[in-house]
Design an enzyme around this catalytic site. Structure first.
Site, mmCIF file in Angstrom:
data_model
loop_
_atom_site.group_PDB
_atom_site.id
_atom_site.type_symbol
_atom_site.label_atom_id
_atom_site.label_comp_id
_atom_site.label_asym_id
_atom_site.label_seq_id
_atom_site.Cartn_x
_atom_site.Cartn_y
_atom_site.Cartn_z
ATOM 1 C CB THR A 16 -1.651 17.365 -12.134
ATOM 2 O OG1 THR A 16 -2.571 16.755 -12.192
ATOM 3 C CG2 THR A 16 -0.619 16.717 -11.168
ATOM 4 C CB SER B 98 -3.599 13.256 -10.424
ATOM 5 O OG SER B 98 -4.825 13.211 -10.218
ATOM 6 N N GLY C 282 -5.397 17.658 -16.059
ATOM 7 C CA GLY C 282 -6.299 17.337 -14.772
ATOM 8 C C GLY C 282 -5.987 16.138 -14.093
ATOM 9 C CG ASP C 283 -5.902 11.768 -13.667
ATOM 10 O OD1 ASP C 283 -4.834 11.447 -12.833
ATOM 11 O OD2 ASP C 283 -7.108 11.292 -13.596
ATOM 12 C CG ASP C 284 -1.710 10.262 -12.246
ATOM 13 O OD1 ASP C 284 -1.399 11.029 -11.315
ATOM 14 O OD2 ASP C 284 -2.295 9.295 -12.306
#
Length: 468
Positions: free
Chosen positions: A286, A289, A253-255
């Site tokens: 992702t 991100s 869900g992020d970098d």
């Protein structure tokens, strides 16, 4: 069409000097990938069941892990030891590793993080951050933790480490956290670390976090979390050097991979940079991100980053640098090559006004230096924006070099550039005017080209112009 080129004697000598400098970095900066060993046979081995562990997914095994590792400490000076985790679902709270240890998981083994926050101890904040990343004060310790270690291996036949992070994500969204969420794996102040051949799932916060470490290899791992999960970064080398990340698939869900080095005045004061970071053969997606990012916490400095053979899809950003006034520090000598992007909103994004500050004590006049960032051999399909490259007023990002970038872009204008300086060659769609001046031959030395990709980057005809 390729431009006709000729080199003066001065330009040729300058190019030779640049090649020599790049060659020194290539020798120093990439050798760690070859020198680190992904697996080592230990002369002593025990199985977690020998210490009373039960792999039923319900029995809490924290004490079993702690007791097993305490026992193995007696073998640290006898060639080290191995803790084997066999088939089963092994529920546990946080446990701490020791030096000269291999944690080895069977292919059918799953280490499960407890859903009870009291099983994750609370530690002081990192000195380069000054507080928890999410909340002032302290932070929860990672599920697998180590400090001041050497010669540590976490590996397996694609066994799984599952943080069961959904309860933490819910506490975060509902503002029910007392302390910053824990990482899945964090090693501090450690050297000769190998993490390989495992699947990491559902981290409460960042997944793999080597901080203040040296000589780290992360190889052949899969990292998974829902695309909607908050701040579930994949791999975050932080104030660390001689790091190699290769052959990984990451969907979070992020970098996916993000390089850091401390936060504002705390990172500046601590002063430990991240450097000699090699990233290769990475793929993934992702939700909101970036595939590869630097920052936004980069106050200790980031340099000598070499990334190649990346494939990102269905993501918000491809390559990103994030910083802000107050960060200080620098990002320089970054080379990214051979990137394939599909269904990415912004292919290349630099942001000079990103993120919050730890407290009111930061210095807004501490401006970051962003210099010598080369991005080459990039292709993309179904891209919304080619690039959003925004520096800081009175603090331009300098020597931004783009070469052989071909993107199929839906939005117009495709590029948005401000407070940046640099050069480009063979970029489609046509780049913004402030970056349109040609790299070759006059500005070749302003860009960053490690020797291992020098010939490819300048082309056979340009390379042939070097004096012999």
């Amino acid at each position: 069409m390729r431009r006709s080129l000729s080199l003066s004697v001065v330009e040729a000598l300058l190019l030779v000097a640049l090649i020599f400098e790049a060659q020194l970095w290539a020798v120093k900066g990439n050798s760690h990938c070859e020198n680190l060993k992904p697996l080592e046979v230990r002369p002593h081995s025990v199985t977690i069941t020998e210490f009373g562990a039960v792999g039923d997914g319900a029995t809490l095994n924290t004490k079993a892990f702690q007791n097993a590792i305490f026992y193995l400490q007696s073998f640290a000076d006898k060639g080290g030891a191995q803790l084997f985790v066999p088939k089963g679902r092994w529920l546990t709270g946080s446990f701490e590793l020791i030096s000269h240890l291999t944690l080895l998981l069977d292919k059918a083994a799953v280490i499960l993080g407890s859903e009870d926050s009291s099983d994750w101890p609370v530690d002081d904040p990192l000195p380069s951050y000054g507080r928890g990343r999410e909340l002032p004060g302290r932070r929860h310790r990672s599920l697998i933790y180590g400090n001041n270690l050497t010669d540590v291996i976490i590996t397996g036949d694609n066994g799984t480490i599952d943080g069961q992070g959904s309860i933490w994500w819910s506490w975060f969204r509902n503002h029910n956290l007392t302390f910053t969420r824990p990482h899945l794996v964090e090693l501090k102040n450690s050297t000769n670390v190998v993490i390989s051949n495992l699947t990491f799932m559902n981290s409460p916060f960042w997944t793999i976090h080597p901080v203040y470490c040296s000589h780290v290899l992360v190889q052949n791992v899969t990292i998974l979390a829902p695309l909607s999960s908050p701040n579930t970064d994949g791999i975050d080398p932080d104030s660390s050097d001689n790091v190699c990340i290769e052959d990984c698939y990451i969907s979070t869900g992020d970098d996916l991979i993000v390089i850091k080095s401390g936060w504002d005045e705390y990172g500046i004061a601590f002063g430990r940079p991240s450097f000699n970071i090699t990233i290769r053969r990475i793929s993934g997606q992702t939700g909101s991100s970036s595939g590869l990012a630097i920052g936004s916490e980069m106050s200790g400095g980031v340099s000598e980053v070499y990334a190649e053979d990346l494939r990102f899809f269905n993501s918000a950003n491809g390559i990103r640098i994030k910083t802000a006034p107050g960060r200080g520090g620098y990002v320089r000598n970054v080379y990214v090559s051979n990137v394939t992007l599909t269904g990415v909103k912004v292919a290349i994004r630099f942001t000079g006004q990103y993120g919050e500050h730890p407290d009111e004590s930061y210095d807004p006049k501490a401006l970051p230096v962003i210099d010598k960032i080369t991005i080459t051999n990039i292709k993309g399909e179904n891209i919304s924006f080619a690039g959003v490259i925004e520096g800081i007023e009175d603090d331009n990002f300098t020597n931004i070099c783009l070469s052989n970038v071909v993107l199929n872009v839906k939005k117009n204008p495709p590029w948005n550039c401000s407070y940046v300086e640099g050069y480009s060659d063979l970029v489609s769609p046509e780049i913004c005017e402030v970056l349109s001046e040609s790299i070759y031959p006059g500005h070749f030395s302003d860009c960053y080209f490690p020797i291992s990709r020098l010939q490819t980057s300048i082309g056979e005809d340009r390379y042939a112009l070097l004096p012999r």
